[in-house]
Design a protein around this motif. Structure first.
Motif, PDB file in Angstrom:
ATOM      1  N   LYS A  13      17.740  40.968  61.415  1.00 33.86           N
ATOM      2  CA  LYS A  13      17.140  41.949  62.252  1.00 33.86           C
ATOM      3  C   LYS A  13      17.468  41.842  63.665  1.00 33.86           C
ATOM      4  N   GLU A  14      16.874  40.447  64.179  1.00 39.73           N
ATOM      5  CA  GLU A  14      16.958  40.141  65.593  1.00 39.73           C
ATOM      6  C   GLU A  14      18.373  39.995  66.180  1.00 39.73           C
ATOM      7  N   ALA A  18      18.506  42.594  69.269  1.00 40.34           N
ATOM      8  CA  ALA A  18      18.917  42.368  70.569  1.00 40.34           C
ATOM      9  C   ALA A  18      20.133  42.929  71.053  1.00 40.34           C
ATOM     10  N   PRO A  19      21.156  42.944  70.512  1.00 42.38           N
ATOM     11  CA  PRO A  19      22.356  43.847  71.141  1.00 42.38           C
ATOM     12  C   PRO A  19      22.026  45.224  71.610  1.00 42.38           C
ATOM     13  N   LEU A  20      21.350  45.806  70.400  1.00 39.04           N
ATOM     14  CA  LEU A  20      21.095  47.090  70.518  1.00 39.04           C
ATOM     15  C   LEU A  20      20.128  47.792  71.851  1.00 39.04           C
ATOM     16  N   SER A  70      15.647  45.678  78.230  1.00 40.47           N
ATOM     17  CA  SER A  70      16.079  44.110  78.738  1.00 40.47           C
ATOM     18  C   SER A  70      15.077  42.957  78.038  1.00 40.47           C
ATOM     19  N   VAL A  71      13.817  43.327  78.231  1.00 39.16           N
ATOM     20  CA  VAL A  71      12.831  42.346  77.834  1.00 39.16           C
ATOM     21  C   VAL A  71      12.777  42.179  76.222  1.00 39.16           C
ATOM     22  N   THR A  72      12.928  43.464  75.909  1.00 41.75           N
ATOM     23  CA  THR A  72      12.878  43.664  74.404  1.00 41.75           C
ATOM     24  C   THR A  72      14.059  42.837  73.680  1.00 41.75           C
ATOM     25  N   ALA A  73      15.253  43.027  74.442  1.00 40.52           N
ATOM     26  CA  ALA A  73      16.626  42.278  73.763  1.00 40.52           C
ATOM     27  C   ALA A  73      16.424  40.660  74.008  1.00 40.52           C
ATOM     28  N   GLN A  74      15.887  40.557  75.245  1.00 39.44           N
ATOM     29  CA  GLN A  74      15.540  38.766  75.313  1.00 39.44           C
ATOM     30  C   GLN A  74      14.570  38.411  74.402  1.00 39.44           C
ATOM     31  N   TYR A  75      13.565  39.013  73.976  1.00 33.97           N
ATOM     32  CA  TYR A  75      12.557  38.550  72.734  1.00 33.97           C
ATOM     33  C   TYR A  75      13.378  38.234  71.552  1.00 33.97           C
ATOM     34  N   SER A 125      21.792  27.746  73.310  1.00 36.28           N
ATOM     35  CA  SER A 125      21.793  28.513  74.507  1.00 36.28           C
ATOM     36  C   SER A 125      22.884  29.495  74.440  1.00 36.28           C
ATOM     37  N   GLY A 126      24.027  28.854  73.855  1.00 36.16           N
ATOM     38  CA  GLY A 126      25.183  29.869  73.559  1.00 36.16           C
ATOM     39  C   GLY A 126      25.044  31.114  72.581  1.00 36.16           C
ATOM     40  N   VAL A 127      24.095  30.701  71.648  1.00 40.61           N
ATOM     41  CA  VAL A 127      23.795  31.825  70.962  1.00 40.61           C
ATOM     42  C   VAL A 127      22.770  32.805  71.539  1.00 40.61           C
ATOM     43  N   ASN A 128      22.069  32.298  72.348  1.00 39.12           N
ATOM     44  CA  ASN A 128      21.011  33.380  72.959  1.00 39.12           C
ATOM     45  C   ASN A 128      21.704  34.269  74.009  1.00 39.12           C
ATOM     46  N   MET A 129      22.454  33.659  74.831  1.00 38.23           N
ATOM     47  CA  MET A 129      23.411  34.342  75.823  1.00 38.23           C
ATOM     48  C   MET A 129      24.497  35.120  75.117  1.00 38.23           C
ATOM     49  N   THR A 130      24.879  34.866  73.841  1.00 40.55           N
ATOM     50  CA  THR A 130      25.861  35.718  73.429  1.00 40.55           C
ATOM     51  C   THR A 130      25.192  36.962  72.774  1.00 40.55           C
ATOM     52  N   LEU A 131      24.038  37.057  72.118  1.00 41.26           N
ATOM     53  CA  LEU A 131      23.438  37.985  71.506  1.00 41.26           C
ATOM     54  C   LEU A 131      23.122  39.081  72.502  1.00 41.26           C
ATOM     55  N   ARG A 132      22.788  38.565  73.893  1.00 43.47           N
ATOM     56  CA  ARG A 132      22.217  39.300  74.785  1.00 43.47           C
ATOM     57  C   ARG A 132      23.478  40.093  75.702  1.00 43.47           C
ATOM     58  N   LEU A 133      24.438  39.218  75.896  1.00 42.73           N
ATOM     59  CA  LEU A 133      25.706  39.632  76.949  1.00 42.73           C
ATOM     60  C   LEU A 133      27.004  39.912  76.168  1.00 42.73           C
ATOM     61  N   VAL A 134      27.319  39.546  74.878  1.00 42.16           N
ATOM     62  CA  VAL A 134      28.743  39.587  74.400  1.00 42.16           C
ATOM     63  C   VAL A 134      28.841  40.998  74.264  1.00 42.16           C
ATOM     64  N   LEU A 135      27.998  41.832  73.867  1.00 39.94           N
ATOM     65  CA  LEU A 135      28.386  43.342  73.968  1.00 39.94           C
ATOM     66  C   LEU A 135      28.131  44.266  75.320  1.00 39.94           C
ATOM     67  N   ARG A 136      27.138  43.590  75.838  1.00 32.99           N
ATOM     68  CA  ARG A 136      26.792  44.355  77.215  1.00 32.99           C
ATOM     69  C   ARG A 136      27.871  44.277  78.075  1.00 32.99           C
TER      70      ARG A 136
END
Length: 574
Positions: A13-14, A18-20, A70-75, A125-136
């Motif tokens: 779910k997360e 996160a990417p959505l 953005s805040v929701t995606a970061q969470y 750290s890589g997983v966190n950044m990937t979920l936030r930025l890999v699609l953005r």
């Protein structure tokens, strides 16, 4: 690294949300240049103040929605990354615990610590950044390019040329850096190993006045780490300036073409500003993408190092034998022509060891340094497996027992007394988690450690510091012996575990163990003949071979190696 992503299965779910939410933020961000174009062309161009205020309100709304998204995606990204790291750490720790001493020796303690800490943090750290930025970032890049086409096709062709060139630069640097980051982590292992060794042996280093030499050695290791980091850094540092340069050239060409097309009336001023904004957005996102790729490169290298530990399977296979009653006449412990060669060793540590022990007997094991004393007793609890022959307990090869069942039968007190941070009671209950205070005091009495507890404030609630550093060497040894006695095992191995005790305490300890009700088979490994001379059987080792076996009196008559050891400790006249 890909296999590690299976630990995200509980955070599906997360990983979706996160990417959505990031994409939702991007949608509103991509709309901003179009709003700005209308604001310039209509609001400012026609001096329509109400329209300007209206567009200004739209921009604020977009910013507010984008911030919430953005805040929701970061969470969600942080929740998934932290949960992923937690489950991965737990799984890696359990896997390390399942490895035999052979594999742990092969991997090295320092390397395992690095993988559990530095590598794990990098992967998280890589997983966190990937979920936030890999699609953005790709969405912004291609979204901006598509919207640029809706404004002006000819100007948008500049985007089509620029983006592939940038992709070649970014991915080329990424592919070059991946193996180098793995080397960086390996050099970090060496630095950690040197640090750990120095901190552990700080007293010895100072006793021999070797501080300068060790500082020099540490400096050498850190220089090697720094050199490889600089080497990787030189290439990865090119990413930002090269991408900035290429984007700025593209922006210059775009403004030049835009100015020409405004003059001929093909484009409006607002459209040029919108195109410029889209190019700027692409610049920012490509820089983010470049940094993301560098981070992902490090994470992939670290993830591969973690995965390599999972791929190492224990060479020690679990048995399934269930205990059955055996004839009393059978030897309880038997070494049947046993040999042992450590992995990677050039020669055998033990060669053709053959003897048997009955229930209740005490066996002494003695020999020179490196003769294989500890290697021999480590075969009983299967710290290592014999490469030839069989070690039997109650007539059954130890390899047929499950490790849990076997180690309930065999308790080992190792040469180095290890205690854990916590109260004396908590440390004693490692031997028996249900042990009462009365049982603990009984074990402490046999181990000659009751006076140690009685002398401490709080008694069983006295807190032992990490490693037992607030106790003396002899006190730690007696505590570990008491902890082992609480296991009530059928076999007790004292692997030179009374070396810090005086002769009187050592003698009292051995006598108390011998007088125990249901006395276990006791293996005493010692350098002192006084500690083993009353044993029922003494095994004398020399270079991994049996030099003699028998009682103290028999060996004094027939075994030259034993005679040499004995008379070196006591006068011949005695």
């Amino acid at each position: 690294m890909i296999k590690l992503l299976s630990y995200l299965k509980n955070y599906r779910k997360e990983c979706i949300f996160a990417p959505l939410f990031k994409l939702l933020e991007v949608v509103f961000e991509l709309m901003v240049p179009l709003v700005m174009a209308k604001l310039i062309d209509i609001g400012i161009g026609k001096q329509d103040q109400s329209y300007v205020l209206k567009m200004f309100g739209v921009l604020i709304s977009f910013a507010a929605i984008g911030l919430i998204a953005s805040v929701t995606a970061q969470y969600f990204a942080a929740k998934a990354a932290v949960g992923f790291a937690k489950e991965l750490k737990h799984s890696l720790f359990c896997h390390i615990q399942s490895l035999s001493f052979t594999e742990i020796d092969q991997l090295g303690t320092s390397s395992l610590i690095t993988r559990m800490t530095s590598d794990m943090n990098q992967v998280q750290s890589g997983v966190n950044m990937t979920l936030r930025l890999v699609l953005r970032s790709p969405f912004v890049v291609f979204g901006a390019m598509i919207l640029a086409f809706t404004i002006d096709v000819k100007a948008a062709l500049i985007f089509v040329v620029t983006i592939p060139l940038l992709a070649v630069v970014i991915f080329g640097i990424m592919l070059w850096c991946i193996p180098r980051y793995k080397t960086v982590q390996e050099k970090l292992d060496k630095v950690l190993e040197t640090t750990r060794e120095n901190l552990t042996g700080i007293r010895v280093i100072r006793a021999f006045c070797k501080e300068k030499e060790e500082i020099g050695h540490f400096h050498e290791q850190t220089e090697k780490l720094t050199d490889i980091q600089k080497n990787v850094g030189r290439i990865s540092a090119l990413m930002n300036p090269v991408t900035y340069c290429m984007i700025n050239i593209a922006i210059g060409v775009l403004i030049w073409q835009g100015a020409i097309r405004v003059n001929v009336g093909v484009l409006t001023q607002g459209a040029v500003v919108a195109l410029y904004n889209y190019m700027s957005q692409i610049l920012i996102e490509l820089i983010k993408l470049a940094n993301l790729i560098l981070n992902m490169t490090k994470s992939v290298a670290c993830g591969n190092r973690i995965q390599s530990v999972f791929e190492i399977c224990s060479s020690m296979k679990e048995g399934t034998y269930k205990e059955e009653s055996k004839e009393v006449n059978l030897p309880f412990v038997e070494f049947n022509h046993v040999s042992l060669r450590y992995k990677g060793a050039g020669d055998e540590a033990l060669k053709d060891i053959h003897f048997s022990v009955k229930k209740g007997e005490t066996v002494g094991i003695i020999g020179g340094t490196g003769s294989g004393k500890s290697s021999l007793v480590h075969l009983l609890p299967r710290f290592y497996d014999a490469t030839e022959g069989e070690v039997r307990i109650n007539g059954v090869d130890v390899r047929k027992y499950s490790l849990k069942a076997l180690r309930q039968k065999v308790t080992v007190v190792l040469q180095k007394a290890v205690l854990f941070q916590g109260t004396i009671r908590e440390n004693m209950q490692w031997g028996n988690k249900n042990a009462t205070d009365e049982e603990i005091y009984h074990a402490l009495t046999i181990a000659q450690a009751k006076d140690v507890v009685d002398g401490k404030r709080g008694k069983l609630d006295y807190v032992i510091e990490q490693g037992g550093k607030n106790l003396s060497g002899g006190q730690r040894q007696r505590m570990t012996i008491a902890r082992a006695l609480l296991c009530n095992s059928e076999i007790l191995i004292l692997d030179d575990s009374a070396s810090a005790l005086d002769y009187r305490t050592d003698a009292n300890l051995r006598q108390a163990i011998r007088n125990m009700e249901n006395s276990p088979v006791v293996f005493i490994v010692s350098q002192r003949t006084s500690s083993i001379q009353h044993a029922d059987k003494i095994i004398v080792l020399e270079d991994g071979k049996m030099a003699g076996v028998g009682t103290h009196e028999e060996l004094l008559e027939s075994c030259e190696v034993y005679q040499e050891i004995y008379y070196s400790q006591f006068k011949k006249e005695a």
